[in-house]
Design a protein around this motif. Structure first.
Motif, PDB file in Angstrom:
ATOM      1  N   ASN A 133      -6.498  60.740  75.872  1.00 27.46           N
ATOM      2  CA  ASN A 133      -5.805  60.375  74.636  1.00 27.46           C
ATOM      3  C   ASN A 133      -6.840  60.007  73.578  1.00 27.46           C
ATOM      4  OD1 ASN A 133      -3.236  60.722  75.738  1.00 27.46           O
ATOM      5  ND2 ASN A 133      -3.198  58.634  76.550  1.00 27.46           N
ATOM      6  N   VAL A 134      -6.851  60.748  72.481  1.00 27.34           N
ATOM      7  CA  VAL A 134      -7.811  60.478  71.414  1.00 27.34           C
ATOM      8  C   VAL A 134      -7.272  59.323  70.573  1.00 27.34           C
ATOM      9  CG1 VAL A 134      -9.060  61.393  69.444  1.00 27.34           C
ATOM     10  CG2 VAL A 134      -8.596  62.863  71.427  1.00 27.34           C
ATOM     11  N   SER A 135      -7.877  58.172  70.744  1.00 25.40           N
ATOM     12  CA  SER A 135      -7.470  56.959  70.055  1.00 25.40           C
ATOM     13  C   SER A 135      -8.467  56.653  68.945  1.00 25.40           C
ATOM     14  CB  SER A 135      -7.357  55.796  71.053  1.00 25.40           C
ATOM     15  OG  SER A 135      -6.833  54.648  70.443  1.00 25.40           O
ATOM     16  N   SER A 136      -8.683  55.368  68.676  1.00 20.57           N
ATOM     17  CA  SER A 136      -9.584  54.982  67.585  1.00 20.57           C
ATOM     18  C   SER A 136      -9.985  53.532  67.741  1.00 20.57           C
ATOM     19  CB  SER A 136      -8.875  55.166  66.235  1.00 20.57           C
ATOM     20  OG  SER A 136      -9.608  54.587  65.183  1.00 20.57           O
ATOM     21  N   GLY A 137     -11.187  53.214  67.294  1.00 17.88           N
ATOM     22  CA  GLY A 137     -11.593  51.814  67.240  1.00 17.88           C
ATOM     23  C   GLY A 137     -10.694  51.005  66.331  1.00 17.88           C
ATOM     24  N   ALA A 138      -9.978  51.674  65.429  1.00 16.67           N
ATOM     25  CA  ALA A 138      -9.034  50.988  64.552  1.00 16.67           C
ATOM     26  C   ALA A 138      -7.883  50.363  65.326  1.00 16.67           C
ATOM     27  CB  ALA A 138      -8.485  51.965  63.509  1.00 16.67           C
ATOM     28  N   GLY A 139      -7.689  50.800  66.570  1.00 21.26           N
ATOM     29  CA  GLY A 139      -6.619  50.258  67.388  1.00 21.26           C
ATOM     30  C   GLY A 139      -7.060  49.151  68.321  1.00 21.26           C
ATOM     31  N   GLN A 140      -8.338  48.775  68.268  1.00 22.12           N
ATOM     32  CA  GLN A 140      -8.833  47.731  69.158  1.00 22.12           C
ATOM     33  C   GLN A 140      -8.281  46.358  68.776  1.00 22.12           C
ATOM     34  OE1 GLN A 140     -13.185  48.829  68.987  1.00 22.12           O
ATOM     35  NE2 GLN A 140     -13.107  48.119  71.104  1.00 22.12           N
ATOM     36  N   LEU A 141      -7.876  45.591  69.782  1.00 22.76           N
ATOM     37  CA  LEU A 141      -7.446  44.203  69.568  1.00 22.76           C
ATOM     38  C   LEU A 141      -8.615  43.241  69.692  1.00 22.76           C
ATOM     39  CD1 LEU A 141      -4.091  44.207  71.566  1.00 22.76           C
ATOM     40  CD2 LEU A 141      -4.356  44.106  69.088  1.00 22.76           C
ATOM     41  N   ASP A 142      -9.679  43.694  70.378  1.00 19.37           N
ATOM     42  CA  ASP A 142     -10.837  42.842  70.604  1.00 19.37           C
ATOM     43  C   ASP A 142     -11.823  43.011  69.451  1.00 19.37           C
ATOM     44  OD1 ASP A 142     -12.519  41.088  72.121  1.00 19.37           O
ATOM     45  OD2 ASP A 142     -13.737  42.833  72.608  1.00 19.37           O
ATOM     46  N   GLY A 143     -11.575  42.339  68.349  1.00 22.92           N
ATOM     47  CA  GLY A 143     -12.443  42.458  67.196  1.00 22.92           C
ATOM     48  C   GLY A 143     -11.879  41.704  66.015  1.00 22.92           C
ATOM     49  N   GLU A 144     -12.564  41.816  64.893  1.00 21.26           N
ATOM     50  CA  GLU A 144     -12.112  41.139  63.696  1.00 21.26           C
ATOM     51  C   GLU A 144     -10.868  41.822  63.131  1.00 21.26           C
ATOM     52  OE1 GLU A 144     -13.229  38.339  62.168  1.00 21.26           O
ATOM     53  OE2 GLU A 144     -14.498  38.101  63.946  1.00 21.26           O
ATOM     54  N   PRO A 145      -9.892  41.037  62.653  1.00 19.24           N
ATOM     55  CA  PRO A 145      -8.720  41.652  62.018  1.00 19.24           C
ATOM     56  C   PRO A 145      -9.132  42.500  60.822  1.00 19.24           C
ATOM     57  CG  PRO A 145      -8.339  39.323  62.452  1.00 19.24           C
ATOM     58  CD  PRO A 145      -9.793  39.574  62.721  1.00 19.24           C
ATOM     59  N   GLN A 146      -8.431  43.623  60.644  1.00 26.51           N
ATOM     60  CA  GLN A 146      -8.735  44.496  59.521  1.00 26.51           C
ATOM     61  C   GLN A 146      -7.444  44.886  58.826  1.00 26.51           C
ATOM     62  OE1 GLN A 146     -10.057  48.552  60.605  1.00 26.51           O
ATOM     63  NE2 GLN A 146      -9.703  47.985  62.748  1.00 26.51           N
ATOM     64  N   SER A 147      -7.551  45.248  57.567  1.00 26.58           N
ATOM     65  CA  SER A 147      -6.364  45.555  56.781  1.00 26.58           C
ATOM     66  C   SER A 147      -6.218  47.040  56.490  1.00 26.58           C
ATOM     67  CB  SER A 147      -6.408  44.785  55.454  1.00 26.58           C
ATOM     68  OG  SER A 147      -7.573  45.137  54.711  1.00 26.58           O
ATOM     69  N   TRP A 148      -7.181  47.855  56.911  1.00 23.31           N
ATOM     70  CA  TRP A 148      -7.163  49.279  56.605  1.00 23.31           C
ATOM     71  C   TRP A 148      -6.071  50.000  57.384  1.00 23.31           C
ATOM     72  CZ3 TRP A 148      -8.331  53.456  59.938  1.00 23.31           C
ATOM     73  CH2 TRP A 148      -8.425  54.705  59.309  1.00 23.31           C
ATOM     74  N   ALA A 149      -5.312  50.863  56.735  1.00 17.82           N
ATOM     75  CA  ALA A 149      -4.350  51.781  57.355  1.00 17.82           C
ATOM     76  C   ALA A 149      -3.529  51.109  58.451  1.00 17.82           C
ATOM     77  CB  ALA A 149      -5.085  52.999  57.915  1.00 17.82           C
ATOM     78  N   PRO A 150      -2.681  50.141  58.103  1.00 20.83           N
ATOM     79  CA  PRO A 150      -1.974  49.373  59.127  1.00 20.83           C
ATOM     80  C   PRO A 150      -1.104  50.213  60.055  1.00 20.83           C
ATOM     81  CG  PRO A 150      -1.099  48.910  56.932  1.00 20.83           C
ATOM     82  CD  PRO A 150      -2.373  49.648  56.743  1.00 20.83           C
ATOM     83  N   ALA A 151      -0.399  51.202  59.519  1.00 22.39           N
ATOM     84  CA  ALA A 151       0.462  52.020  60.381  1.00 22.39           C
ATOM     85  C   ALA A 151      -0.374  52.796  61.397  1.00 22.39           C
ATOM     86  CB  ALA A 151       1.302  52.978  59.538  1.00 22.39           C
ATOM     87  N   TYR A 152      -1.473  53.369  60.936  1.00 20.32           N
ATOM     88  CA  TYR A 152      -2.360  54.124  61.823  1.00 20.32           C
ATOM     89  C   TYR A 152      -2.953  53.210  62.889  1.00 20.32           C
ATOM     90  CZ  TYR A 152      -6.324  57.065  63.218  1.00 20.32           C
ATOM     91  OH  TYR A 152      -7.231  57.807  63.931  1.00 20.32           O
ATOM     92  N   CYS A 153      -3.432  52.026  62.475  1.00 19.66           N
ATOM     93  CA  CYS A 153      -4.032  51.090  63.431  1.00 19.66           C
ATOM     94  C   CYS A 153      -3.015  50.662  64.490  1.00 19.66           C
ATOM     95  CB  CYS A 153      -4.573  49.866  62.701  1.00 19.66           C
ATOM     96  SG  CYS A 153      -5.996  50.199  61.639  1.00 19.66           S
TER      97      CYS A 153
END
Length: 228
Positions: free
Chosen positions: A134-154
């Motif tokens: 499954n091709v995922s993304s670091g944008a979906g990681q929970l272990d990290g700093e909160p980010q505001s970029w592309a919320p639906a994608y994340c």
């Protein structure tokens, strides 16, 4: 015997780069796209006996037709690489995100992936060493700093990672993993990204052909396990 590998959304970007890498390694690659003509054109560009199939992961009838075509042609599936995804919200803030955009994103990135896995599970069962990537993304990681970029994608990629965990439990004979390609210079990633599509596809190719079958239910980047 050549491994039979299906890559969804593989007419460009990381999926197409992976198709070229896998074909160069001698795999029987099937390029899937909801646009059958584009899939056939991409397969011709890869060459090496690469084939194509029309597959819209949001449409059950399309998925079932693709299963039948691949079953009739090859009789089994060794690797399913779920690469299809959409990114609709880019730099929109969560507080401005329209619920219908989130629903559309989840329908493709998560529900569509589940639909494909369910439909192809019987063909994977005919393989001696079946794998799902499954091709995922670091944008979906929970272990990290909160980010505001592309919320639906994340949100969708976080959900995809949980789907990987669920599939690992549901398919004990299948090697299922998520992977992060990193930020790549693709249509989705943009021209400022530091990685090439080939660099992003390397881990997909490794998981499809080389990684030990005991590596299951993990999140992988650059051939190494990373935190969820």
């Amino acid at each position: 015997m050549k491994p039979v590998i299906l890559i969804t959304g593989a007419t460009r970007g990381i999926g197409f780069a992976a198709a070229r890498q896998l074909a160069a390694r001698g795999a029987q690659v099937i390029i899937a796209s909801r646009d059958g003509a584009r899939a056939a054109e991409a397969a011709a560009r890869v060459g090496s006996g690469t084939s194509s199939v029309t597959l819209d992961i949001t449409d059950q009838a399309s998925v079932e037709a693709a299963v039948k075509q691949i079953e009739d042609q090859f009789g089994r599936l060794d690797v399913l690489a779920n690469n299809s995804a959409i990114l609709l919200d880019h730099y929109q803030s969560l507080l401005e995100l329209k619920p219908e955009v989130l629903l559309e994103t989840l329908n493709t990135n998560v529900v569509g992936t589940l639909r494909v896995c369910q439909a192809f599970a019987p063909l994977l069962a005919k393989s001696s060493a079946p794998r799902i990537v499954n091709v995922s993304s670091g944008a979906g990681q929970l272990d990290g700093e909160p980010q505001s970029w592309a919320p639906a994608y994340c949100i969708s990629k976080t959900a995809l990672n949980m789907l990987t965990q669920q599939l690992t439990a549901a398919l004990p004979d299948v090697m299922v993993n998520s992977m992060c390609p990193g930020w790549c210079r693709t249509e989705m990633g943009g021209s400022e990204a530091p990685r090439t599509p080939d660099e992003g596809a390397d881990t997909l190719t490794w998981l499809a052909l080389d990684a030990p079958h005991t590596l299951r239910g993990k999140f992988v980047k650059d051939r190494a396990v990373i935190p969820w």
